[in-house]
Design an enzyme around this catalytic site. Structure first.
Site, PDB file in Angstrom:
ATOM      1  N   GLY A 144       0.835  -1.196   0.000  1.00  0.00           N
ATOM      2  CA  GLY A 144       0.000   0.000   0.000  1.00  0.00           C
ATOM      3  C   GLY A 144       0.867   1.242   0.000  1.00  0.00           C
ATOM      4  N   ARG A 149       1.051   5.783   4.735  1.00  0.00           N
ATOM      5  CA  ARG A 149      -0.056   6.019   5.674  1.00  0.00           C
ATOM      6  C   ARG A 149      -1.377   5.406   5.208  1.00  0.00           C
ATOM      7  NH1 ARG A 149       3.432   6.747   8.667  1.00  0.00           N
ATOM      8  NH2 ARG A 149       3.818   8.503  10.080  1.00  0.00           N
ATOM      9  N   GLY A 199      -2.357   2.422   6.055  1.00  0.00           N
ATOM     10  CA  GLY A 199      -2.826   1.482   7.063  1.00  0.00           C
ATOM     11  C   GLY A 199      -2.272   0.088   6.875  1.00  0.00           C
ATOM     12  N   LYS A 200      -1.255  -0.058   6.041  1.00  0.00           N
ATOM     13  CA  LYS A 200      -0.737  -1.393   5.731  1.00  0.00           C
ATOM     14  C   LYS A 200      -0.053  -2.051   6.940  1.00  0.00           C
ATOM     15  CE  LYS A 200       3.394   0.583   3.517  1.00  0.00           C
ATOM     16  NZ  LYS A 200       3.014   1.985   3.830  1.00  0.00           N
ATOM     17  N   ALA A 233      12.153  -5.443  12.315  1.00  0.00           N
ATOM     18  CA  ALA A 233      12.194  -4.048  11.867  1.00  0.00           C
ATOM     19  C   ALA A 233      13.419  -3.857  10.989  1.00  0.00           C
ATOM     20  CB  ALA A 233      12.248  -3.119  13.074  1.00  0.00           C
ATOM     21  N   THR A 234      13.199  -3.613   9.714  1.00  0.00           N
ATOM     22  CA  THR A 234      14.323  -3.484   8.777  1.00  0.00           C
ATOM     23  C   THR A 234      14.853  -2.070   8.702  1.00  0.00           C
ATOM     24  OG1 THR A 234      12.772  -3.147   6.955  1.00  0.00           O
ATOM     25  CG2 THR A 234      13.523  -5.411   7.359  1.00  0.00           C
ATOM     26  N   HIS A 294       4.932   2.699  16.560  1.00  0.00           N
ATOM     27  CA  HIS A 294       4.794   1.297  16.167  1.00  0.00           C
ATOM     28  C   HIS A 294       4.920   0.382  17.386  1.00  0.00           C
ATOM     29  CE1 HIS A 294       4.840   0.830  11.649  1.00  0.00           C
ATOM     30  NE2 HIS A 294       4.909   2.138  11.793  1.00  0.00           N
ATOM     31  N   ARG A 354       2.027  -2.427  19.249  1.00  0.00           N
ATOM     32  CA  ARG A 354       2.214  -3.879  19.235  1.00  0.00           C
ATOM     33  C   ARG A 354       1.956  -4.482  20.614  1.00  0.00           C
ATOM     34  NH1 ARG A 354       7.052  -2.393  16.124  1.00  0.00           N
ATOM     35  NH2 ARG A 354       8.398  -2.952  17.868  1.00  0.00           N
ATOM     36  N   GLU A 357      15.903  -5.882  15.129  1.00  0.00           N
ATOM     37  CA  GLU A 357      16.233  -4.858  14.140  1.00  0.00           C
ATOM     38  C   GLU A 357      17.329  -5.409  13.239  1.00  0.00           C
ATOM     39  OE1 GLU A 357      17.214  -1.263  16.155  1.00  0.00           O
ATOM     40  OE2 GLU A 357      15.140  -0.848  16.740  1.00  0.00           O
TER      41      GLU A 357
END
Length: 401
Positions: free
Chosen positions: A229, A232, A234-235, A253-254, A271, A275, A283
């Site tokens: 998407g 922002r 919403g993906k 987290a890349t 984020h 969660r 990471e």
């Protein structure tokens, strides 16, 4: 054990009285849901709601044989009229067990919020767990070795409760999970079905009769999912939603951390707050070893576009001359290794990526190169996924699956 759902909605029902929201406006005909109530073998009524006798009659049943009425949560509003002939409704103290004249054993299960859950075991040994709205079990043993045959619970309101049941073994691969207490904070129709299926659950219309312990088809949870998407759209929320009922998740987290960038730190913080606390975070852009592990929790990779940025950095793909002199070949090798690992993985994977090919054409060769390579990566990754979703304005469109 015969189980009839006289209602499947939230305590106020669906649509809510006088509510103008879109979900309530769409909740018409078969999508209308009365407050949740369960009739077990015609002998046990779990939750007494307005119109229970009429709801039973519409489903081809009667309340005449009911010998016990148990409540799971405080009922606000005016008192519910008790149909003639029904015993007085009550709640059982946590941990207490009743044996009914019908042969059912009922144990009160403690909750982490006001209310009581009930574990019902038939004379033949079938086992049902029914939980109140907004509640999750607080008192099952750490290793509940024998899974329930059927769990009826507030899956949409407390997906973490379902995750907890899976972690203790109370919900197994063949446990039928039925979502009830459905309210207007969730979509209706096909979108509701899709979201529940991602949790291994399903919703049924009011009046449905199920047979606890019989063979049934459990919703097939996709093992590999790609969520794409725009910015922002919403993906990331959609990707997180798909794993919120899993007992363990490794969030990959890349993007890493960026020293001296407060705006990026704020994004990362938001984020993390969203969660579940039980999720672990790694990471890293080294995805192939994680995908090659035989065992391990579900992976949520956010996101492939940042992984590609790192991969292009490593081969110096931004420079035209170095790109032509071997950078392109090196990058394609790295992306091929990632795609091959996705194809072979045995882990549950949900990956997020950006859809960047539908906007303004980048003004630099390096920008156009990134756009093209991300498009190729997205297409190759999607080919290896059972389900692919495109998120637009917070709405998930199913492209595959």
């Amino acid at each position: 054990m015969e189980l009839t759902l006289l209602g499947t909605g939230a305590p106020l029902g669906l649509p809510r009285p006088d509510c103008p929201c879109a979900v309530c406006a769409l909740s018409r005909g078969p999508r209308v849901r009365a407050a949740t109530a369960l009739l077990v073998d015609g002998a046990l009524l779990l939750d007494l709601t307005p119109g229970a006798a009429l709801a039973a009659a519409r489903s081809g049943h009667s309340l005449v044989g009911v010998r016990q009425v148990l409540l799971t949560h405080p009922h606000d509003g005016p008192a519910v009229e008790v149909p003639a002939g029904l015993p007085t409704a009550g709640r059982v103290p946590d941990g207490r067990e009743l044996t009914l004249i019908s042969g059912h054993r009922v144990r009160a299960v403690p909750m982490d919020s006001p209310g009581t859950g009930y574990e019902v075991t038939s004379a033949d040994g079938e086992r049902l767990l029914y939980l109140p709205p907004g509640g999750a079990v607080a008192g099952l043993p750490e290793n509940h070795r024998v899974p329930y045959d059927t769990v009826v619970a507030d899956v949409t309101g407390r997906p973490d409760g379902l995750a907890r049941l899976r972690a203790t073994g109370a919900v197994g691969p063949v446990t039928e999970v039925i979502a009830v207490h459905l309210d207007h904070d969730m979509p209706t129709g096909a979108e509701l079905d899709r979201r529940l299926a991602a949790s291994g659950a399903r919703a049924v219309p009011d009046g449905t009769t199920l047979y606890v312990g019989d063979y049934h088809e459990v919703p097939d949870v996709p093992r590999r999912t790609l969520v794409t998407g725009g910015a922002r759209s919403g993906k990331s929320v959609e990707a997180e939603r798909r794993l919120e009922s899993f007992p363990e998740v490794l969030y990959v987290a890349t993007g890493g951390s960026r020293e001296g960038d407060p705006e990026w730190a704020e994004r990362v913080g938001l984020h993390r707050e969203r969660r579940p606390g039980s999720w672990r975070t790694a990471e890293t852009c080294d995805l192939v070893p994680l995908l090659e592990e035989e065992d391990g929790p579900a992976l949520l990779v956010d996101c492939l576009s940042l992984w590609l940025t790192d991969a292009m950095d490593r081969v110096d793909a931004w420079d035209d001359e170095r790109w032509a002199a071997g950078g392109q070949r090196a990058l394609r090798k790295r992306t091929a290794e990632l795609v091959a690992a996705v194809r072979a993985t045995r882990r549950t994977v949900v990956a997020v990526t950006n859809e960047v090919g539908s906007g303004v054409v980048p003004g630099t060769a390096a920008g156009r190169r990134f756009r093209d390579e991300l498009g190729r990566l997205n297409a190759a990754f999607a080919d290896e996924c059972e389900e692919v979703l495109l998120v637009v304005a917070g709405q998930a469109l199913v492209l595959r699956g």
